[in-house]
Scaffold this motif. Sequence first.
Motif, PDB file in Angstrom:
ATOM      1  N   VAL A  27       0.859  -1.136  -0.142  1.00 36.62           N
ATOM      2  CA  VAL A  27       0.084  -0.053  -0.160  1.00 36.62           C
ATOM      3  C   VAL A  27       0.941   1.267   0.051  1.00 36.62           C
ATOM      4  CG1 VAL A  27      -2.008   1.284   1.238  1.00 36.62           C
ATOM      5  CG2 VAL A  27      -1.936  -1.194   1.067  1.00 36.62           C
ATOM      6  N   GLU A  28       0.579   1.991  -0.988  1.00 39.32           N
ATOM      7  CA  GLU A  28       1.477   3.268  -0.937  1.00 39.32           C
ATOM      8  C   GLU A  28       0.956   4.354  -0.069  1.00 39.32           C
ATOM      9  OE1 GLU A  28       1.773   5.377  -4.794  1.00 39.32           O
ATOM     10  OE2 GLU A  28       1.940   3.264  -5.746  1.00 39.32           O
ATOM     11  N   TYR A  29       1.878   5.074   0.714  1.00 39.25           N
ATOM     12  CA  TYR A  29       1.274   6.057   1.883  1.00 39.25           C
ATOM     13  C   TYR A  29       2.198   7.135   1.850  1.00 39.25           C
ATOM     14  CZ  TYR A  29       5.166   4.005   4.700  1.00 39.25           C
ATOM     15  OH  TYR A  29       6.109   3.533   5.147  1.00 39.25           O
ATOM     16  N   ASP A  30       1.802   8.523   2.345  1.00 47.62           N
ATOM     17  CA  ASP A  30       2.616   9.423   2.369  1.00 47.62           C
ATOM     18  C   ASP A  30       2.893   9.263   4.132  1.00 47.62           C
ATOM     19  OD1 ASP A  30       2.653  10.556  -0.130  1.00 47.62           O
ATOM     20  OD2 ASP A  30       0.650  11.411   0.194  1.00 47.62           O
ATOM     21  N   SER A  31       4.005   9.707   4.278  1.00 50.49           N
ATOM     22  CA  SER A  31       4.337   9.780   5.931  1.00 50.49           C
ATOM     23  C   SER A  31       4.648  11.099   6.295  1.00 50.49           C
ATOM     24  CB  SER A  31       5.613   9.071   6.036  1.00 50.49           C
ATOM     25  OG  SER A  31       6.144   9.024   7.239  1.00 50.49           O
ATOM     26  N   VAL A  32       4.141  11.390   7.370  1.00 51.80           N
ATOM     27  CA  VAL A  32       4.224  13.045   8.166  1.00 51.80           C
ATOM     28  C   VAL A  32       5.014  12.632   9.310  1.00 51.80           C
ATOM     29  CG1 VAL A  32       3.145  15.024   8.883  1.00 51.80           C
ATOM     30  CG2 VAL A  32       2.305  13.673   6.844  1.00 51.80           C
ATOM     31  N   GLU A  33       6.098  12.880   9.479  1.00 51.40           N
ATOM     32  CA  GLU A  33       6.855  13.051  10.910  1.00 51.40           C
ATOM     33  C   GLU A  33       6.371  13.738  11.578  1.00 51.40           C
ATOM     34  OE1 GLU A  33      11.342  13.256  12.430  1.00 51.40           O
ATOM     35  OE2 GLU A  33      11.198  12.501  10.430  1.00 51.40           O
ATOM     36  N   VAL A  34       5.767  13.380  12.918  1.00 53.64           N
ATOM     37  CA  VAL A  34       5.428  14.468  13.763  1.00 53.64           C
ATOM     38  C   VAL A  34       6.551  14.990  14.682  1.00 53.64           C
ATOM     39  CG1 VAL A  34       2.976  13.272  13.815  1.00 53.64           C
ATOM     40  CG2 VAL A  34       4.760  12.728  15.416  1.00 53.64           C
ATOM     41  N   PRO A  35       6.378  16.063  15.549  1.00 52.06           N
ATOM     42  CA  PRO A  35       7.289  16.436  16.489  1.00 52.06           C
ATOM     43  C   PRO A  35       7.308  15.435  17.734  1.00 52.06           C
ATOM     44  CG  PRO A  35       6.011  18.107  15.944  1.00 52.06           C
ATOM     45  CD  PRO A  35       5.225  17.068  15.200  1.00 52.06           C
ATOM     46  N   ARG A  36       8.643  15.394  18.436  1.00 56.44           N
ATOM     47  CA  ARG A  36       8.713  14.225  19.706  1.00 56.44           C
ATOM     48  C   ARG A  36       7.827  15.046  20.631  1.00 56.44           C
ATOM     49  NH1 ARG A  36      11.509  10.394  19.559  1.00 56.44           N
ATOM     50  NH2 ARG A  36      13.068  10.036  17.832  1.00 56.44           N
ATOM     51  N   SER A  37       7.662  16.254  20.957  1.00 53.71           N
ATOM     52  CA  SER A  37       6.931  16.820  21.925  1.00 53.71           C
ATOM     53  C   SER A  37       5.438  16.592  21.501  1.00 53.71           C
ATOM     54  CB  SER A  37       7.257  18.332  22.280  1.00 53.71           C
ATOM     55  OG  SER A  37       6.189  18.830  23.174  1.00 53.71           O
ATOM     56  N   HIS A  38       4.707  15.860  22.277  1.00 57.86           N
ATOM     57  CA  HIS A  38       3.307  15.806  22.496  1.00 57.86           C
ATOM     58  C   HIS A  38       2.576  16.949  22.161  1.00 57.86           C
ATOM     59  CE1 HIS A  38       2.305  11.467  22.998  1.00 57.86           C
ATOM     60  NE2 HIS A  38       3.584  11.421  23.457  1.00 57.86           N
ATOM     61  N   CYS A  39       3.003  18.150  23.120  1.00 55.91           N
ATOM     62  CA  CYS A  39       2.259  19.443  22.871  1.00 55.91           C
ATOM     63  C   CYS A  39       2.532  20.302  21.565  1.00 55.91           C
ATOM     64  CB  CYS A  39       2.531  20.384  24.267  1.00 55.91           C
ATOM     65  SG  CYS A  39       4.469  20.921  23.894  1.00 55.91           S
ATOM     66  N   VAL A  44      -1.758  16.396  14.527  1.00 55.47           N
ATOM     67  CA  VAL A  44      -2.405  15.059  14.791  1.00 55.47           C
ATOM     68  C   VAL A  44      -3.818  15.276  15.674  1.00 55.47           C
ATOM     69  CG1 VAL A  44      -1.934  12.925  16.180  1.00 55.47           C
ATOM     70  CG2 VAL A  44      -0.165  13.808  14.781  1.00 55.47           C
ATOM     71  N   ARG A  45      -3.749  16.155  16.748  1.00 59.32           N
ATOM     72  CA  ARG A  45      -4.826  16.461  17.616  1.00 59.32           C
ATOM     73  C   ARG A  45      -5.983  16.994  16.968  1.00 59.32           C
ATOM     74  NH1 ARG A  45      -2.583  19.977  21.018  1.00 59.32           N
ATOM     75  NH2 ARG A  45      -2.118  18.292  22.397  1.00 59.32           N
ATOM     76  N   VAL A  63     -11.735   7.320   6.495  1.00 60.82           N
ATOM     77  CA  VAL A  63     -10.854   7.149   7.738  1.00 60.82           C
ATOM     78  C   VAL A  63     -10.418   8.422   7.862  1.00 60.82           C
ATOM     79  CG1 VAL A  63      -9.199   6.180   9.089  1.00 60.82           C
ATOM     80  CG2 VAL A  63     -10.594   4.726   7.557  1.00 60.82           C
ATOM     81  N   GLY A  64     -10.749   9.212   8.904  1.00 60.58           N
ATOM     82  CA  GLY A  64     -10.567  10.745   9.191  1.00 60.58           C
ATOM     83  C   GLY A  64      -9.326  10.875  10.270  1.00 60.58           C
ATOM     84  N   GLY A  65      -8.862   9.714  10.672  1.00 61.54           N
ATOM     85  CA  GLY A  65      -7.700   9.836  11.873  1.00 61.54           C
ATOM     86  C   GLY A  65      -7.904   8.733  12.740  1.00 61.54           C
ATOM     87  N   MET A  66      -7.550   7.399  12.352  1.00 64.30           N
ATOM     88  CA  MET A  66      -7.637   6.280  13.039  1.00 64.30           C
ATOM     89  C   MET A  66      -6.308   6.261  13.790  1.00 64.30           C
ATOM     90  SD  MET A  66      -7.873   2.376  11.822  1.00 64.30           S
ATOM     91  CE  MET A  66      -9.684   2.593  11.422  1.00 64.30           C
ATOM     92  N   ALA A  67      -6.230   5.890  15.001  1.00 64.38           N
ATOM     93  CA  ALA A  67      -5.227   5.851  16.060  1.00 64.38           C
ATOM     94  C   ALA A  67      -5.041   4.049  16.499  1.00 64.38           C
ATOM     95  CB  ALA A  67      -5.255   6.564  17.322  1.00 64.38           C
ATOM     96  N   GLU A  68      -4.181   3.898  17.254  1.00 61.56           N
ATOM     97  CA  GLU A  68      -3.990   2.592  18.007  1.00 61.56           C
ATOM     98  C   GLU A  68      -3.383   1.568  16.844  1.00 61.56           C
ATOM     99  OE1 GLU A  68      -3.867   1.937  20.820  1.00 61.56           O
ATOM    100  OE2 GLU A  68      -4.651   3.845  21.293  1.00 61.56           O
TER     101      GLU A  68
END
Length: 82
Positions: A27-39, A44-45, A63-68
Amino acid sequence: MANITLYELPGCPYCAKVIDKLNELGVEYDSVEVPRSHCDRTEVREISGQTGVPVIVDEEHGVGGMAESDDIVAFLEETYAN
């Protein structure tokens, strides 16, 4: 353009699990690297309502934002396995 956008953090074992499944299924996908700091993970929030990763968006399948990671892997198997 890929159907899936993956929000991830390099070195995250849960993200690696999802990446492995995406690659296994081809499956092709685009990757977005998030910051280390949750805040600092405002994007993503906004998408998923939380700041943990991995998170996927698959607009083609509603699917608009599946986690886990376990939920994501199950979704990928159900949706993209031949």
